[in-house]
Design an enzyme around this catalytic site. Structure first.
Site, PDB file in Angstrom:
ATOM      1  N   HIS A 134      31.169  42.239  32.303  1.00  0.00           N
ATOM      2  CA  HIS A 134      31.508  40.803  31.630  1.00  0.00           C
ATOM      3  C   HIS A 134      31.056  40.715  30.314  1.00  0.00           C
ATOM      4  CE1 HIS A 134      31.436  36.358  31.098  1.00  0.00           C
ATOM      5  NE2 HIS A 134      32.746  36.703  30.868  1.00  0.00           N
ATOM      6  N   ASN A 135      31.517  40.377  29.085  1.00  0.00           N
ATOM      7  CA  ASN A 135      31.000  40.181  27.729  1.00  0.00           C
ATOM      8  C   ASN A 135      30.057  41.403  27.510  1.00  0.00           C
ATOM      9  OD1 ASN A 135      32.137  37.786  27.525  1.00  0.00           O
ATOM     10  ND2 ASN A 135      30.321  36.735  28.091  1.00  0.00           N
ATOM     11  N   ASP A 180      36.316  41.352  23.598  1.00  0.00           N
ATOM     12  CA  ASP A 180      36.694  39.935  23.247  1.00  0.00           C
ATOM     13  C   ASP A 180      37.208  39.994  21.731  1.00  0.00           C
ATOM     14  OD1 ASP A 180      37.212  37.306  23.220  1.00  0.00           O
ATOM     15  OD2 ASP A 180      35.077  36.820  23.760  1.00  0.00           O
ATOM     16  N   HIS A 198      31.744  36.660  20.859  1.00  0.00           N
ATOM     17  CA  HIS A 198      32.119  35.535  21.974  1.00  0.00           C
ATOM     18  C   HIS A 198      32.596  34.403  21.234  1.00  0.00           C
ATOM     19  CE1 HIS A 198      32.256  34.276  26.025  1.00  0.00           C
ATOM     20  NE2 HIS A 198      31.264  33.355  25.777  1.00  0.00           N
ATOM     21  N   GLU A 233      40.622  41.090  25.632  1.00  0.00           N
ATOM     22  CA  GLU A 233      40.929  39.394  25.693  1.00  0.00           C
ATOM     23  C   GLU A 233      41.371  39.190  24.212  1.00  0.00           C
ATOM     24  OE1 GLU A 233      38.400  35.187  25.550  1.00  0.00           O
ATOM     25  OE2 GLU A 233      37.804  36.923  27.370  1.00  0.00           O
ATOM     26  N   GLU A 240      34.736  44.651  29.052  1.00  0.00           N
ATOM     27  CA  GLU A 240      35.333  43.786  28.474  1.00  0.00           C
ATOM     28  C   GLU A 240      35.376  43.629  26.587  1.00  0.00           C
ATOM     29  OE1 GLU A 240      36.197  38.987  28.412  1.00  0.00           O
ATOM     30  OE2 GLU A 240      34.095  39.609  29.188  1.00  0.00           O
TER      31      GLU A 240
END
Length: 791
Positions: free
Chosen positions: A336-337, A368, A381, A415, A366
């Site tokens: 994640h992230n 983003d 983020h 994302e 991930e």
């Protein structure tokens, strides 16, 4: 004598050592093994490293400082100091270094690429979460000398025999104790050594050992006298007791004795005679004993300290599972992230995050994505103060490192917050940089009926993102140029976080907007189309096999509680991604086990954050060749099993077990308190992580003032109702009656990978790196639980 250390890499580990600056007159290590000395004498690169070199240490474009680097005489430690300040210096162990990258292979060195040519630059990458060391040599020749020399040293460590590793350890302790560097050790140095070794021994007993070892009666210990002292200090009475129990004459294990031990105690399968012969050949140091087909106590210790004598079954370390089942039948190591190195508010974003995750076997990353300046998409983020990196740099890093640790597919979980224009740029970068590695169409070019397997997708990078229409439309040419789609659940998490940061009510919801998708980017999505989840019933009727739903941890928990069996059934057909709550701004992790209990494949964790969550993740994925894919138990793959993690006893294949662990002793536990006279008061906690019915923890008592060789002989018992899902975590802590216990070390493994009998557990640091020779000695038994007796 304690030989457990012989199986671990010979890591000096003491990075805060206060050795004086080398002046060229340091006494040669009396315990240095002749093999490694010969290897070094014939190597010009290592000779040059022993002399030392001035290089620039680079931290940023503006921080570039000269440092003097030198290989120490133990050929296991690198020492460096500031050129100006005489006394400040640092050391690190060669075994701490995971890899050497040549040229501009880090963000820091890329940032100064216009100043220094790539042939003078290199990066030392450390194990765990420690930052890289970026260096620029004065010439290309010097850079090559260090690159080749470091690689040679790492290769030497990896190829070292058991005896050499042990010699290295003894030599390392001698060096630590010999403060005045005269090649001898007086009694005061011995007392200091005992404190360093975590031993609280009364002076009378210490002096008795010293006198017994001082055969020359010189009042100091030299060479083999120190070896004798070390042998007496590390004498393993616990192992001796087992050895004598199986030895017919108390002196050696005959072939028959050893077979009995392997069969009755270690519960080894067939072919114990051949195995006993092989163990004698491999671990017995005495040629005389080998001729007699026998094993001495030293050989027995060597075996018990080896990978074969460890708690983790070596046959489960390599690739052993069926890799030809659909993707949804596997747990998949997920991050994640991935771009974050620290917290989610002000942390640094870095391409290094992707490289580190991939090097730990992670297979789902991930990304983003947001609109950036100059038409280049960026990764960070969103709506926070975290730094930004370029999307194309992330794709390059993934392209370079995707298949170094595992050849099985990598999934990029996108994302997407970009406008159509920069989505097109993203698609161009993916196609141009990844080329054939990027999966652009179904494997056989026809409309598929189910998910392919990891085996089918070897060497491929897949995109998980929103897609215009379905996979079927791609084959009928029915797709328009642009389509609007709802925001994904991941974006909803960002909204929650934004609300939280602005201290607004969570009930205040930003109206969901429609998003335009680029057909070019949409076409890069094949088997992993991100969709909004409505309900299990809706999914059962309408969902396509290639659709992937994402849940926050709290939503997943609610589904698990309300409809556990349905969740398991859903995950037998579809891929599901679970990610941490947006409230975890410190990048902390939830317990992934509860999500694995439902058969969720992508359980995304913050790889940058050490602790229980990552210990469990490392524990699960350390098996099966560390490839990032672990086959789920059969009851999570068969649609008709009806398995419910809340009620495992209702499954027709229910086979509960009793796990009995006798925690016998600990060896050379690391000091956790920097105070010189502080000595560990260790206790061992064993935790079972599994279905709710199996979650349990028990502790031994604590042993006062003994981190060197504590002895417990405490027995812990656990009833386990879903053994196929259970992970066992061993945690050593320093007991403190006034405050929280300090962490000392841990080791986590699946119950299914556990070897029975007398075993060593080689402990890991908080970062998941090895801390040799620290270990626990245990006895393990797994027996069937009589169903009638319940839990």
């Amino acid at each position: 004598m304690n030989r457990d250390s012989s199986t671990s890499s010979s890591d000096t580990r003491n990075t805060d050592r206060d050795d004086p600056a080398p002046d060229g007159n340091v006494t040669e290590n009396p315990m240095a093994s002749s093999g490694s000395v010969l290897r070094i004498q014939g190597d010009d690169n290592l000779q040059s490293m022993l002399v030392g070199t001035v290089m620039r240490k680079i931290k940023s474009r503006s921080w570039k400082k000269q440092r003097y680097f030198k290989l120490q005489d133990d050929c296991a430690t690198i020492w460096y100091q500031s050129k100006k300040t005489g006394n400040t210096h640092c050391t690190f162990s060669v075994s701490d270094v995971e890899a050497i990258r040549e040229g501009h292979q880090s963000e820091v060195l890329l940032s100064i690429a216009d100043e220094f040519p790539p042939d003078r630059c290199f990066t030392l990458v450390f194990r765990g979460r420690r930052g890289n060391l970026d260096l620029v040599a004065e010439s290309a020749e010097e850079a090559q000398s260090w690159i080749r020399g470091m690689r040679k040293l790492i290769e030497n460590l990896e190829n070292m025999g058991e005896r050499e590793k042990l010699d290295q350890w003894i030599g390392d302790w001698f060096k630590k104790a010999d403060k005045n560097k005269d090649g001898r050790m007086n009694f005061k140095e011995v007392r200091d050594l005992l404190k360093m070794m975590n031993v609280d021994m009364n002076e009378h007993h210490a002096h008795r050992l010293f006198t017994m070892a001082d055969r020359s009666q010189s009042g100091t210990l030299e060479d083999d006298e120190f070896v004798l002292f070390y042998k007496m200090l590390t004498r393993r009475e616990d192992v001796l007791k087992v050895f004598q129990q199986y030895s017919a004459d108390g002196q050696k294990l005959s072939l028959r004795d050893l077979q009995g031990f392997l069969r009755d105690e270690q519960l080894e399968g067939g072919g114990v005679e051949q195995q006993a012969k092989r163990l004698i050949e491999r671990y017995e140091p005495s040629d005389t004993a080998k001729l007699l087909n026998a094993m001495t106590f030293d050989g027995f210790l060597m075996y018990l300290g080896s990978a074969e004598g460890s708690i983790f079954n070596p046959q489960r370390r390599g690739l052993f599972q069926d890799m030809s089942q659909p993707l949804c039948h596997y747990f998949i190591s997920s991050s994640h992230n991935t771009y974050l190195m620290e917290d989610q508010l002000r942390g640094q974003s870095s391409v290094e995050g992707y490289i580190r995750a991939l090097s730990r076997g992670c297979r789902c990353l991930e990304v983003d994505c947001w609109d950036g300046a100059s038409g280049e998409p960026i990764v960070y983020h969103g709506r926070t103060f975290t730094s930004k990196i370029l999307f194309k740099d992330v794709v390059s890093a993934v392209g370079n490192y995707a298949f170094k640790v595992s050849e099985y597919p990598v999934i990029l979980s996108i994302e997407n917050h970009c406008g159509v224009e920069q989505q097109n740029v993203m698609a161009q970068h993916l196609n141009h940089i990844l080329g054939d590695k990027l999966l652009k169409s179904t494997l056989d070019g026809r409309a598929p009926v189910g998910l392919p397997s990891p085996e089918d997708l070897k060497g491929k990078i897949l995109l998980k993102a929103k897609k215009i229409g379905g996979l079927e439309e791609s084959f009928s040419g029915m797709v328009e140029d642009a389509l609007t789609g709802e925001v994904s659940d991941e974006e909803e998490a960002s909204e929650i976080e934004k609300d939280h940061l602005q201290r607004e009510s969570i009930r205040h919801r930003v109206k969901k907007s429609k998003q335009h998708l680029s057909k070019e980017l949409s076409d890069c999505v094949v088997y992993c189309k991100s969709v909004h989840f409505s309900s299990f019933k809706h999914s059962r009727i309408h969902s396509k096999f290639y659709e992937v739903a994402s849940f926050t941890e709290s939503k997943a928990r609610k589904h698990l509680k309300d409809a556990g069996a349905e969740f398991v059934l859903h995950n037998s057909r579809q891929l599901t991604r679970i990610y941490p709550s947006g409230f975890r701004t410190d990048s902390s992790n939830f317990n992934p086990q509860e999500m694995w209990n439902a058969g969720c494949q992508f359980v995304a964790l913050n790889f940058q954050t050490a602790g229980e969550g990552m210990d469990l993740n490392d524990g699960l994925f350390n098996q099966n060749g560390h490839c990032g894919y672990v086959l789920k138990p059969i009851f999570m793959r068969e649609p008709g099993s009806g398995f419910d993690p809340e009620m495992p006893q209702n499954w027709e294949g229910y086979r509960p077990v009793v796990l009995t662990i006798q925690v016998i002793s600990g060896q050379q536990l690391p000091k956790v308190n920097i105070k010189e006279d502080s000595i560990v008061d260790p206790l061992v906690r064993v935790e079972i992580h599994g279905v709710p019915m199996d979650q349990a923890k028990q502790e031994t008592r604590y042993i006062e003032n003994n981190g060197f060789n504590p002895v417990w002989y405490d027995t812990l018992r656990f009833s386990i109702h879903a053994p196929e899902l259970a992970l066992v975590r061993f945690v050593v802590e320093d007991y403190d009656k006034t405050s929280k216990n300090d962490f000392v070390g841990q080791f986590t493994l699946p119950l299914s990978c556990m070897q029975q009998g007398y075993r060593h557990i080689h402990l890991l640091s908080r970062d998941g790196t090895s801390i040799p020779p620290s270990s626990l000695f245990v006895h393990i038994r797994i027996t069937e639980l009589n169903k009638a007796s319940g839990s």
